[in-house]
Design a protein around this motif. Structure first.
Motif, PDB file in Angstrom:
ATOM      1  N   THR A  78     -15.243  51.443  14.349  1.00 63.83           N
ATOM      2  CA  THR A  78     -15.536  50.021  14.570  1.00 63.83           C
ATOM      3  C   THR A  78     -15.705  49.641  16.037  1.00 63.83           C
ATOM      4  OG1 THR A  78     -13.201  49.340  14.725  1.00 63.83           O
ATOM      5  CG2 THR A  78     -14.166  49.490  12.509  1.00 63.83           C
ATOM      6  N   PRO A  80     -17.273  48.775  19.354  1.00 65.07           N
ATOM      7  CA  PRO A  80     -18.640  48.374  19.728  1.00 65.07           C
ATOM      8  C   PRO A  80     -19.265  49.361  20.711  1.00 65.07           C
ATOM      9  CG  PRO A  80     -17.109  46.528  19.905  1.00 65.07           C
ATOM     10  CD  PRO A  80     -16.276  47.759  19.715  1.00 65.07           C
ATOM     11  N   ASN A  96     -16.589  44.438  13.249  1.00 69.95           N
ATOM     12  CA  ASN A  96     -17.342  45.638  12.869  1.00 69.95           C
ATOM     13  C   ASN A  96     -16.688  46.427  11.739  1.00 69.95           C
ATOM     14  OD1 ASN A  96     -19.164  45.072  14.921  1.00 69.95           O
ATOM     15  ND2 ASN A  96     -18.105  46.368  16.410  1.00 69.95           N
ATOM     16  N   LYS A  99     -18.404  48.970   9.412  1.00 68.01           N
ATOM     17  CA  LYS A  99     -18.704  50.336   9.849  1.00 68.01           C
ATOM     18  C   LYS A  99     -17.602  51.310   9.437  1.00 68.01           C
ATOM     19  CE  LYS A  99     -21.456  48.947  13.874  1.00 68.01           C
ATOM     20  NZ  LYS A  99     -21.578  49.018  15.355  1.00 68.01           N
TER      21      LYS A  99
END
Length: 208
Positions: A78, A80, A96, A99
């Motif tokens: 997750t 970035p 996120n 993901k």
């Protein structure tokens, strides 16, 4: 001094950016993990995951192992792009979390992290043999076996851990994991409810 102030401002900017996930409507998958973001800054560190497990009634060993597993398993996926994270911090970024979605799952969350009612109902239609609204330990194992994709060992482990912890914490005295409990996990409301119930019990015990 100016350099330190600038650095602090930069960090605050990052925290604010990550916390922006709470400004809009969360997906069910994001709500599912947001409980563990104890300070609601958009990032979940292992200490927060541990605190969250303790808040819903998990013991110290389970909370410690659970925090290490969850953050170690989901965190790296997750992060970035271009974000630098220190060693062994394993933060999970709520924004996120999609993901971090693993394979060999029930499909109740779709590719966008949304709840799929048909897939949820399918769990109980296929595997709830004893009662239509609950799963036994044996039926849960059947579900896990049915969800397994070939050679998806990571997905097998993720699914096994999630369901077994849920069963351990939420089964009733007869060993049934109820349908409404499972649904509350998926819509993100169960953990808050469990924490509030534990707080109420503690307050009640103090008054006696």
């Amino acid at each position: 001094m100016a350099a330190k102030s600038s650095e602090k401002g930069s960090n605050n900017g990052k925290e604010s950016s990550m916390a922006d996930v709470y400004r809009g409507e969360l997906t069910p998958l994001q709500r599912h993990v947001a409980f563990f973001d104890r300070n609601k800054d958009g990032v979940i560190y292992p200490a927060e995951t541990y605190e969250g497990f303790r808040a819903i009634g998990a013991g110290v060993p389970l909370s410690a192992v659970g925090a290490a597993f969850v953050n170690g398993f989901l965190g790296p996926k997750t992060i970035p792009e271009n974000e630098k994270v220190g060693p062994f911090k394993f933060p999970i970024y709520v924004k996120n979390i999609l993901k971090g979605k693993h394979g060999s799952d029930s499909g109740v969350y779709d590719a966008h992290g949304r709840f799929v009612p048909e897939k949820f109902e399918e769990i109980f239609k296929k595997h709830a043999h004893t009662r239509p609204d609950a799963l036994t330990a044996k039926e849960l194992q059947e579900l896990l076996q049915a969800n397994r994709e070939p050679k998806d060992f990571r997905g097998w482990l993720g699914g096994f851990t999630e369901w077994k912890v849920l069963y351990a914490l939420c089964k009733d005295k007869d060993g049934f994991l109820h349908k409404d409990t499972v649904k509350a996990v998926y819509d993100g409301s169960l953990f808050d409810k469990m924490e509030q119930e534990r707080k109420a019990k503690k307050e009640s015990a103090k008054k006696k």
